[in-house]
Design a protein around this motif. Structure first.
Motif, PDB file in Angstrom:
ATOM      1  N   CYS A  56     -10.840   6.592  -4.547  1.00  0.00           N
ATOM      2  CA  CYS A  56     -11.302   5.219  -4.382  1.00  0.00           C
ATOM      3  C   CYS A  56     -11.341   4.523  -5.731  1.00  0.00           C
ATOM      4  O   CYS A  56     -10.829   3.409  -5.885  1.00  0.00           O
ATOM      5  CB  CYS A  56     -12.682   5.215  -3.737  1.00  0.00           C
ATOM      6  SG  CYS A  56     -13.474   3.604  -3.745  1.00  0.00           S
ATOM      7  N   GLU A  57     -11.917   5.173  -6.725  1.00  0.00           N
ATOM      8  CA  GLU A  57     -12.034   4.554  -8.041  1.00  0.00           C
ATOM      9  C   GLU A  57     -10.667   4.290  -8.652  1.00  0.00           C
ATOM     10  O   GLU A  57     -10.416   3.234  -9.235  1.00  0.00           O
ATOM     11  CB  GLU A  57     -12.831   5.466  -8.979  1.00  0.00           C
ATOM     12  CG  GLU A  57     -14.315   5.311  -8.850  1.00  0.00           C
ATOM     13  CD  GLU A  57     -14.765   3.893  -9.111  1.00  0.00           C
ATOM     14  OE1 GLU A  57     -14.973   3.171  -8.114  1.00  0.00           O
ATOM     15  OE2 GLU A  57     -14.909   3.505 -10.276  1.00  0.00           O
ATOM     16  N   ILE A  58      -9.775   5.252  -8.517  1.00  0.00           N
ATOM     17  CA  ILE A  58      -8.449   5.100  -9.131  1.00  0.00           C
ATOM     18  C   ILE A  58      -7.688   3.962  -8.456  1.00  0.00           C
ATOM     19  O   ILE A  58      -7.105   3.102  -9.112  1.00  0.00           O
ATOM     20  CB  ILE A  58      -7.661   6.420  -9.038  1.00  0.00           C
ATOM     21  CG1 ILE A  58      -8.344   7.486  -9.885  1.00  0.00           C
ATOM     22  CG2 ILE A  58      -6.223   6.218  -9.493  1.00  0.00           C
ATOM     23  CD1 ILE A  58      -7.735   8.863  -9.759  1.00  0.00           C
ATOM     24  N   ILE A  59      -7.698   3.963  -7.114  1.00  0.00           N
ATOM     25  CA  ILE A  59      -6.951   2.927  -6.398  1.00  0.00           C
ATOM     26  C   ILE A  59      -7.547   1.554  -6.696  1.00  0.00           C
ATOM     27  O   ILE A  59      -6.836   0.565  -6.846  1.00  0.00           O
ATOM     28  CB  ILE A  59      -6.930   3.208  -4.884  1.00  0.00           C
ATOM     29  CG1 ILE A  59      -6.128   4.477  -4.614  1.00  0.00           C
ATOM     30  CG2 ILE A  59      -6.314   2.039  -4.119  1.00  0.00           C
ATOM     31  CD1 ILE A  59      -5.962   4.795  -3.162  1.00  0.00           C
ATOM     32  N   ARG A  60      -8.859   1.530  -6.803  1.00  0.00           N
ATOM     33  CA  ARG A  60      -9.500   0.253  -7.077  1.00  0.00           C
ATOM     34  C   ARG A  60      -9.020  -0.320  -8.412  1.00  0.00           C
ATOM     35  O   ARG A  60      -8.747  -1.522  -8.527  1.00  0.00           O
ATOM     36  CB  ARG A  60     -11.012   0.412  -7.107  1.00  0.00           C
ATOM     37  CG  ARG A  60     -11.736  -0.910  -7.050  1.00  0.00           C
ATOM     38  CD  ARG A  60     -13.184  -0.685  -6.808  1.00  0.00           C
ATOM     39  NE  ARG A  60     -13.815  -0.157  -7.998  1.00  0.00           N
ATOM     40  CZ  ARG A  60     -14.764  -0.784  -8.670  1.00  0.00           C
ATOM     41  NH1 ARG A  60     -15.195  -1.947  -8.253  1.00  0.00           N
ATOM     42  NH2 ARG A  60     -15.294  -0.247  -9.739  1.00  0.00           N
ATOM     43  N   ALA A  61      -8.906   0.569  -9.402  1.00  0.00           N
ATOM     44  CA  ALA A  61      -8.404   0.108 -10.694  1.00  0.00           C
ATOM     45  C   ALA A  61      -7.003  -0.474 -10.526  1.00  0.00           C
ATOM     46  O   ALA A  61      -6.664  -1.501 -11.110  1.00  0.00           O
ATOM     47  CB  ALA A  61      -8.388   1.264 -11.697  1.00  0.00           C
ATOM     48  N   GLY A  62      -6.186   0.201  -9.686  1.00  0.00           N
ATOM     49  CA  GLY A  62      -4.841  -0.301  -9.430  1.00  0.00           C
ATOM     50  C   GLY A  62      -4.887  -1.663  -8.762  1.00  0.00           C
ATOM     51  O   GLY A  62      -4.155  -2.582  -9.126  1.00  0.00           O
ATOM     52  N   ILE A  63      -5.776  -1.806  -7.795  1.00  0.00           N
ATOM     53  CA  ILE A  63      -5.876  -3.068  -7.063  1.00  0.00           C
ATOM     54  C   ILE A  63      -6.306  -4.189  -8.000  1.00  0.00           C
ATOM     55  O   ILE A  63      -5.790  -5.302  -7.936  1.00  0.00           O
ATOM     56  CB  ILE A  63      -6.873  -2.927  -5.894  1.00  0.00           C
ATOM     57  CG1 ILE A  63      -6.259  -2.048  -4.807  1.00  0.00           C
ATOM     58  CG2 ILE A  63      -7.244  -4.289  -5.333  1.00  0.00           C
ATOM     59  CD1 ILE A  63      -7.169  -1.785  -3.637  1.00  0.00           C
ATOM     60  N   GLU A  64      -7.260  -3.849  -8.891  1.00  0.00           N
ATOM     61  CA  GLU A  64      -7.740  -4.895  -9.791  1.00  0.00           C
ATOM     62  C   GLU A  64      -6.649  -5.381 -10.735  1.00  0.00           C
ATOM     63  O   GLU A  64      -6.736  -6.481 -11.276  1.00  0.00           O
ATOM     64  CB  GLU A  64      -8.959  -4.391 -10.565  1.00  0.00           C
ATOM     65  CG  GLU A  64     -10.230  -4.606  -9.778  1.00  0.00           C
ATOM     66  CD  GLU A  64     -11.431  -3.899 -10.378  1.00  0.00           C
ATOM     67  OE1 GLU A  64     -11.319  -3.369 -11.490  1.00  0.00           O
ATOM     68  OE2 GLU A  64     -12.476  -3.881  -9.702  1.00  0.00           O
TER      69      GLU A  64
END
Ligand SMILES: Nc1ncnc2c1ncn2[C@@H]1O[C@H](COP(=O)(O)OP(=O)(O)OP(=O)(O)O)[C@@H](O)[C@H]1O
Ligand SMILES: Nc1ncnc2c1ncn2[C@@H]1O[C@H](COP(=O)(O)OP(=O)(O)OP(=O)(O)O)[C@@H](O)[C@H]1O
Ligand SMILES: [Mg+2]
Ligand SMILES: [Mg+2]
Lengths: 215, 241, 227, 242, 242
Positions: free
Chosen positions: C106-114
């Motif tokens: 979740c944290e990694i993908i969120r960074a990607g999304i941001e």
């Protein structure tokens, strides 16, 4: 939970902190060496460091613990105390991860900074120590603090092979004489959280500050 | 010579698994106790040495000895031919039965009745070896690193059948009376002895002598009775001299 | 002390080791797939309009990331079963791993999304795509592509960490090795052999992820961007 | 007079790219030489070769008596005699203006901190920034940063200064203040080689102008050369550039 | 004729900032309307309101029969009828030019991949980029990216196209190729509203020119309005802008 049991759990948390601090100091030094080796001008050193990192990152900490616990004896160094074995394994583990993190930070200092330092006539070590590392340090702080969380959590593995008395181990011992896993593992989880969460938050704040001053 | 080293250090390091009630455990005040612990205390006192308990697990007992983490092992260690290949044993100072236990309501009389069931055992114990030998193909074994975790699994209803020593069934019934664990059948009776590194005849002789004396004077029997609620088997006591 | 290395008794147990490695592979595979889905959903939840959902996901992610996997596993297997929720050991092990990796994913993908530009979302909106279509085509895919390297290393770490599951009774590679150790008493040799097997597994996994990346992320393949 | 800088038939390749194709020129003491030419013609590369930031493939370079082309060159000795300033000012962002300057003095010249400070304040005053001594680079404008960069080089008391398009990242008004500093240096007799695209400045300050084209020197002469270009390349360059 | 786009007394505030102060105008079918005005006058905001990328505070907007100001608007239906292209091209970087175009067709219009491909190739050819179908955005020049972005909107067969300074990030030569595409569209009868700062282009292509100033329409008329500005604001704007 009795007073003694709580003290015992807290004692375990102290063990966890002890091992974490030891790991952080030794692992930090080893990681710095590894980061410098990764960008060494000597090809052989670079390759060796890269291989070390690859191998360590492909090994479970549990196996590293086993090797460090039984290994010194096998190669004739003699028996090492659990704390030393655990710290050794954690140091090896951290050297690889911190080495990679810090290499990235050092390399993100722009090449022109190296050149400018070179043009004033600084030696390679002076360039590293006075120009590049101070700048890399700023970038490196947030991920390093973040990795400290990993260290604290991973000390729990020391109890599995080595039986080092840290927080998880003590929680397990308590559970083993009372069989109330919810209480003891729950408390242990809370204690871990109390140690890790502030660091996580701090790391994130640092990161935000860094991005703000950069952008 | 190890005896000399120990004597010189005035300290003996004994590996004990503190997760195997009633052999080794922590009491409410978190002091180490159990029959193995008291045996070790008695041994140290009689030899005039300081006792250092090295906490271990079932699977680690022999490696600890091999890699000099401990001088001797007193940790519900049964004498088996496999183990005799790598370490030395003293003469037996106690006995232990390897049994299969299950709740009263279950109808189990032999290994064949375990078909299709889930059995808990502790990795690296003789119980594990025995049950692995006799278990039907379609039964599963769930193994944990120490007896305490195995007991936790039974007490917390992860599983019902336990390959273990009778005394551990008693512990489970204390913690979770609803379980009503009882001995269904005995797989084997094993002798418990002190484990030593190979090639230490002087230390072995010293310990053997101590065991003989204390079997005779009944001190070892008293310890056993205190924790296990029964007298030592006769195969053991006959060694007293 | 002189130690005589003897790998024969360890290597003689190769069918058992193979069996253990297979369990490790299965555990890791299931946990990777399910953990990825969970992580992606949580990343979606973290950007949700609903404050309660964002907070819920936040508590989950922080709770998991700041406690050890070992404790989580104990809690899940022994804690839950002591209040009456039992599950098979292997299912419990997979669940513990999924819950753990989900938070990291979740944290990694969120960074990607941001890191995805807001203009992209507007462009997709203007094409008339639905929320779900936008999330899938314009947010998730490029975000995952961007963070693919961090994701894969996290999954390799997960495979290595699955060794911890032996302590809650899973007979995976490490558990099997512990058993062989107590049969043969060649503890050091066992660890060396284990080391080799885990290294091999982690390289295989990396290779697998690289191949997957080549197939899924056509742009990277075409432009020769290293993964 | 023995030249301070002398390039002879210098060739430099980056892989297959032949960037310098036999460059020869010399600079005598006190001379100011401006190198002009369009983007990619090899101006920066030539300058970087003189300070051994790049190694040449063939040809010789002598700077202040150092054989720069020689693999056995004492690089640090060369750098003591040569100062170089780039387009991107390359100040150290974690140090104040003053510390940027004293760093080289204390760690290379082994001056005491007090002496270093004195020298630094002197050169800072020289570039008109005495009052900015304790400011960090990010607190300075581009022109001020560039002047600190020049001061940092000057403090080492080089015998020759190299400038690579030091004003190209600056606004016109900031450009002016930097050029003024360079003019002052020229009037004080500093030997300088500068790559520039400010034709008016080159015309005003340079004793010699070198026009590079595709890795070679096409024309060389004093300021009058710009008024009457001989080659079509220079004519075209001046036509576009002005 | 019923107007395709109609704004009536539109007001829009960002917090305390009153950006649109009663904007009214209409666009009939086939008309090309150019909005001009200086930076910050609210041109982009007006355009964005028409595609419901911003919601208005008061006033009404009707586009192709949709009541855009209405909270109950079916946004996706509106977007099927309106195409919009921005300054930053906003192509999806992980998809090829072709996939950028087919994405909307397959996922919004539910076309089969084969049909979508055919339509996409057609519009790509229309903007002169048929041979770049399999290239990724980063392999295309800015002008080419912008043309793909236009093609992406066109493929959805909108009834009206909105353009927001689609050439302002481009070099003059790249600008030319994009403007040519828009001219072609105009000649084919597409209804268009374009915000632009290319006065010559606005003059050439637009049927109606709207001059905005501080959130209001100051002048409105055909190309001749630029030759004879009535208000001092337009006069000043044209003086600066040309
Ligand atoms: N480190 C390098 N590796 C490969 N090619 C390089 C390198 N440095 C420069 N080049 C190439 O060498 C050629 C000459 O570059 P150089 O920087 O010397 O030109 P220049 O005259 O300074 O141009 P400008 O006015 O743009 O600064 C260019 O084509 C450039 O791309
Ligand atoms: N999302 C927003 N939030 C707050 N203020 C905004 C927002 N978008 C635009 N503005 C402000 O509204 C005013 C008008 O902006 P708008 O983008 O419509 O101007 P414009 O005429 O398109 O200018 P330009 O020619 O620079 O694009 C500006 O002052 C701008 O800062
Ligand atoms: Mg240059
Ligand atoms: Mg705008």
């Amino acid at each position: 939970m009795t007073h003694e049991q709580l003290t015992y759990l807290l004692l375990g948390a102290v063990g966890t902190l002890e091992l974490s601090v030891l790991t952080f100091i030794a692992g930090g030094l080893a990681g710095l060496g590894m980061a410098l080796a990764r960008i060494s001008p000597v090809r052989g050193v670079r390759v060796a460091a890269a291989a070390w990192i690859q191998v360590v990152q492909g090994t479970p900490l549990l196996v590293l613990m086993g090797l460090c616990f039984y290994g010194p004896n096998i190669i004739g160094i003699g028996s090492v105390p659990a704390l030393v074995a655990a710290a050794l394994a954690m140091t090896i583990y951290s050297s690889a991860f911190l080495g990679e993190i810090w290499r990235g930070c050092i390399q993100s200092v722009h090449k022109s900074q190296w050149e400018a330092a070179e043009c004033i006539g600084l030696t390679r070590w002076q360039r590293m120590a006075k120009v590049v590392l101070p700048q890399a340090l700023r970038i490196a702080t947030p991920p390093t603090v973040g990795f400290m969380v990993q260290i604290i959590k991973n000390t729990s593995i020391a109890s599995l092979v080595i039986g080092f008395a840290e927080l998880s181990y003590n929680a397990k011992v308590l559970n083993n004489s009372t069989f109330q896993p919810f209480i003891y593992f729950g408390c242990a989880a809370l204690l871990y959280f109390a140690m890790c969460y502030p660091l996580s938050r701090w790391s994130r704040t640092l990161e935000r500050k860094l991005n703000a001053t950069r952008g | 010579d190890q005896l000399d080293t120990i004597t010189a250090a005035k300290k003996i390091r004994v590996a004990i698994d503190l997760g195997v009630p009633p052999y080794g455990m922590k009491d409410d005040k978190l002091n180490s106790t159990g029959s193995d612990v008291e045996t070790a205390q008695l041994l140290a006192k009689d030899l005039g040495l300081e006792l250092e308990i090295v906490p271990t697990t079932g699977a680690n007992r022999i490696p600890f000895l091999q890699t000099d983490k401990a001088d001797i092992v007193i940790s519900s260690l049964s004498v088996t031919p496999e183990r005799e290949k790598v370490i030395d044993f003293s003469i037996p100072f106690a006995g232990i039965a390897a049994v299969v236990g299950a709740p009263k309501s279950m109808n189990i009389k032999s290994a064949a009745d375990l078909s299709g069931k889930k059995v808990v055992s502790t990795r690296g114990t003789t119980n594990d070896q025995e049950i692995t030998k006799i278990l039907p193909k379609d039964a599963t074994i769930v193994r944990f690193d120490d007896d305490a975790t195995s007991i936790t699994a039974i007490v917390s209803n992860q599983a019902d059948i336990f390959a273990t020593a009778p005394s551990l069934l008693k512990v489970i019934n204390e913690k979770n009376p609803a379980k009503q664990m009882e001995v269904k059948f005995t797989m084997k009776v094993n002798m418990l002895a002190v484990g030593l590194r190979k090639g230490e005849p002087k230390l072995k002789e010293k310990i053997n002598g101590w065991i003989r004396v204390n079997l005779k004077n009944g001190k070892l029997n008293a310890i056993y009775k205190k924790f296990h609620g029964a007298d030592l088997p006769e195969e053991v006591t006959k060694n007293g001299a | 002390m002189k130690y005589q290395f003897d790998f024969s008794s360890v290597l003689a147990q190769w069918p058992l080791l193979l069996e253990g490695a297979w369990v490790t592979i299965q555990l890791s595979f299931l946990a990777t797939v399910a953990g990825f889905v969970l992580g992606a959903l949580c990343a979606l939840g973290r950007g949700s309009r609903h404050g309660w959902l964002r907070r819920l996901v936040g508590v989950y992610v922080e709770g998991i990331r700041n406690t050890p996997l070992l404790i989580q596993a104990y809690f899940l297997i022994f804690g839950l079963s002591s209040v009456g929720v039992t599950m098979p050991i292997l299912a419990g092990a997979v669940l513990a791993l999924v819950i753990n990796i989900g938070a990291y994913t979740c944290e990694i993908i969120r960074a990607g999304i941001e890191s995805i530009h807001k203009g992209q979302l507007e462009a997709a909106d203007c094409l008339g795509m639905s929320k779900l279509q936008v999330f899938w085509h314009v947010i998730l895919r490029p975000a995952v592509e961007r963070v693919y390297p961090s994701l894969t290393s996290q999954f390799v770490l997960l495979m290595l960490a699955s060794s911890i599951m032996s302590s809650i009774g899973a007979e995976e590679l490490f558990g099997i090795a512990n058993r062989i150790q107590s049969d043969t008493f060649r503890n050091f040799e066992i660890f060396l052999v284990l080391w080799a097997i885990y290294l091999a597994l982690s390289y295989m996994m990396r290779l697998g992820f690289w191949l997957l990346g080549q197939i899924v992320f056509t742009r990277r393949r075409k432009l020769g961007t290293p993964l | 007079m023995q030249p301070v800088v002398e390039l002879d038939q210098v060739h430099k390749k980056f892989g297959a790219l032949h960037v310098l194709r036999g460059v020869s020129f010399s600079v005598t003491k006190g001379q100011v030489v401006a190198i002009i030419g369009k983007s990619g013609s090899g101006k920066s590369t030539a300058l970087r070769c003189m300070d051994r930031l790049e190694t040449v493939n063939s040809g010789t370079i002598h700077v202040c008596g150092h054989a720069v082309h020689d693999a056995a060159l004492d690089v640090r000795a060369l750098r003591r005699d040569v100062g170089i300033v780039f387009q991107g000012y390359n100040l150290f962002p974690h140090l104040t203006a003053l510390q940027n300057i004293t760093l080289g003095l204390t760690s290379v010249k082994r001056m005491s901190p007090a002496d270093a400070r004195e020298v630094a304040m002197e050169v800072l005053a020289h570039v008109g920034l005495a009052e900015k001594a304790v400011a960090y680079p990010e607190q300075l404008s581009g022109g001020q940063q560039q002047r600190v960069a020049i001061a940092r080089s000057l403090a080492m008391k080089p015998q020759v200064m190299l400038f690579d398009e030091v004003t190209s990242a600056l606004d016109p008004e900031l450009t002016g203040e930097v050029l003024k500093v360079i003019e002052t240096l020229a009037s004080e007799g500093m030997t300088m080689v500068l790559v520039t695209h400010e034709m008016a400045f080159a015309r005003g300050v340079a004793d010699k102008i070198i026009f590079m084209h595709e890795g070679q020197i096409r024309e060389e002469g004093d300021a009058s050369m710009l008024a009457a270009p001989k080659t079509p390349e220079l004519r075209q360059f001046l036509g576009n550039g002005l």
